[in-house]
Design a protein around this motif. Structure first.
Motif, short mmCIF file in Angstrom:
data_model
loop_
_atom_site.label_atom_id
_atom_site.label_comp_id
_atom_site.label_asym_id
_atom_site.label_seq_id
_atom_site.Cartn_x
_atom_site.Cartn_y
_atom_site.Cartn_z
N ASP A 81 0.97 -1.10 -0.53
CA ASP A 81 0.13 0.00 0.23
C ASP A 81 0.65 0.84 -0.08
O ASP A 81 -0.05 2.08 -0.35
N LEU A 82 2.11 1.05 0.51
CA LEU A 82 2.79 2.18 0.47
C LEU A 82 3.06 2.94 -0.57
O LEU A 82 3.62 3.78 -0.32
N PRO A 83 3.45 2.74 -2.27
CA PRO A 83 3.72 3.39 -3.25
C PRO A 83 2.83 4.43 -3.36
O PRO A 83 2.84 5.68 -3.36
N ASN A 97 7.80 12.58 1.56
CA ASN A 97 6.58 11.35 2.60
C ASN A 97 7.41 10.10 2.24
O ASN A 97 6.94 9.32 3.60
N ILE A 98 8.70 9.29 1.82
CA ILE A 98 9.35 8.29 1.82
C ILE A 98 10.28 7.87 3.28
O ILE A 98 9.77 7.08 3.41
N VAL A 99 11.03 9.08 3.26
CA VAL A 99 11.47 9.41 4.68
C VAL A 99 10.24 9.82 6.20
O VAL A 99 10.82 8.58 6.78
N ARG A 100 9.22 9.97 5.48
CA ARG A 100 8.36 9.93 7.07
C ARG A 100 7.26 8.88 7.20
O ARG A 100 7.90 8.00 8.17
N THR A 101 7.51 8.35 5.97
CA THR A 101 7.02 6.89 6.27
C THR A 101 7.67 6.07 7.08
O THR A 101 7.69 4.73 7.24
N PHE A 102 8.94 5.84 5.64
CA PHE A 102 10.20 4.99 6.43
C PHE A 102 10.36 5.35 8.19
O PHE A 102 10.17 3.81 8.77
N VAL A 103 10.59 6.20 8.18
CA VAL A 103 11.51 6.25 9.80
C VAL A 103 9.78 5.85 11.11
O VAL A 103 9.52 5.07 11.67
N GLU A 133 13.68 -6.87 -2.04
CA GLU A 133 11.85 -7.02 -2.73
C GLU A 133 11.17 -6.43 -2.20
O GLU A 133 10.11 -5.28 -2.46
N THR A 134 10.99 -6.18 -0.57
CA THR A 134 10.19 -5.02 0.08
C THR A 134 10.50 -3.39 -0.08
O THR A 134 9.42 -3.34 -0.36
N ILE A 139 8.70 -1.03 -2.80
CA ILE A 139 8.15 0.44 -2.69
C ILE A 139 8.78 1.05 -3.31
O ILE A 139 8.18 2.18 -4.28
N ILE A 140 10.21 0.88 -2.53
CA ILE A 140 11.35 2.24 -3.83
C ILE A 140 10.83 2.55 -5.68
O ILE A 140 10.66 3.01 -6.28
#
Length: 206
Positions: A81-83, A97-103, A133-134, A139-140
């Protein structure tokens, strides 16, 4: 006046062989795998930390490999769901958004699963596969395909170097001030770099 009933003494010793044993083993395994990686972690050490007999590892998970799969290889969130989540604000905000979600996600999971993966990638092929894979592909890579105009594979790989490095410093090494930094501080400082990798000019064509 009635005499208050005394509280039954807490049971000491090993846990019974119920679902609480399974949960205790998973919690202990995440900690031990995070501390030592797959090869150096032992069933005996995990069982001791969980307060159960080592035979319970075989009973519930079929051995160390099965326990590792359940405790570490199952990423504690649905990465599929993250992308869509990190690209919902449009291409101009994907870096932050990637940094915020990752951390936020790894902080919420305690960081132990990430640490266990990283400490095990050199000796456990499945750990390396899950990380690739994840994080990189699932994701990225998907974010790059949505947000980037070209060279999505290169952009995703560059972002992965930043995020894995961030995870290493925050969760594995515990490097200050990164380890205790507020999420938004990391977003403000690292987000622009990921933004450039994804939507700016990442480098000369290869």
């Amino acid at each position: 006046m009635s005499t208050p009933r005394s509280t039954p003494p807490r049971r000491r010793g090993r846990r019974p062989a119920g679902d609480d044993t399974r949960a205790a083993l998973l919690d202990a395994a995440r900690s031990v795998f995070a501390e030592h990686g797959y090869d150096r972690a032992t069933v005996r050490a995990i069982a001791h930390r969980a307060g159960v007999d080592a035979a319970m590892v075989n009973h519930w998970f079929g051995g160390k490999q099965g326990l590792f799969a359940q405790a570490i290889l199952h990423v504690p969130f649905d990465y599929r769901d993250l992308p869509a989540l990190v690209t919902a604000d449009g291409p101009d905000h994907v870096g932050e958004n990637i940094v915020r979600t990752f951390v936020t996600l790894w902080d919420g999971a305690g960081g132990e699963v990430f640490v266990g993966l990283v400490r095990s990638v050199t000796t456990h092929e499945q750990a390396l596969a899950v990380l690739k894979e994840t994080l990189v592909n699932g994701i990225i890579g998907e974010v790059a395909l949505i947000a980037a105009a070209d060279r999505a594979e290169l952009r995703a790989a560059l972002c992965a170097t930043q995020l894995v490095g961030l995870g290493m410093m925050r969760y594995v090494v515990g490097l200050e001030p990164v380890a205790s930094a507020e999420v938004e501080q990391l977003v403000a400082t690292i987000g622009p770099t990921l933004q450039r990798y994804l939507t700016g000019e990442p480098g000369p064509p290869g």
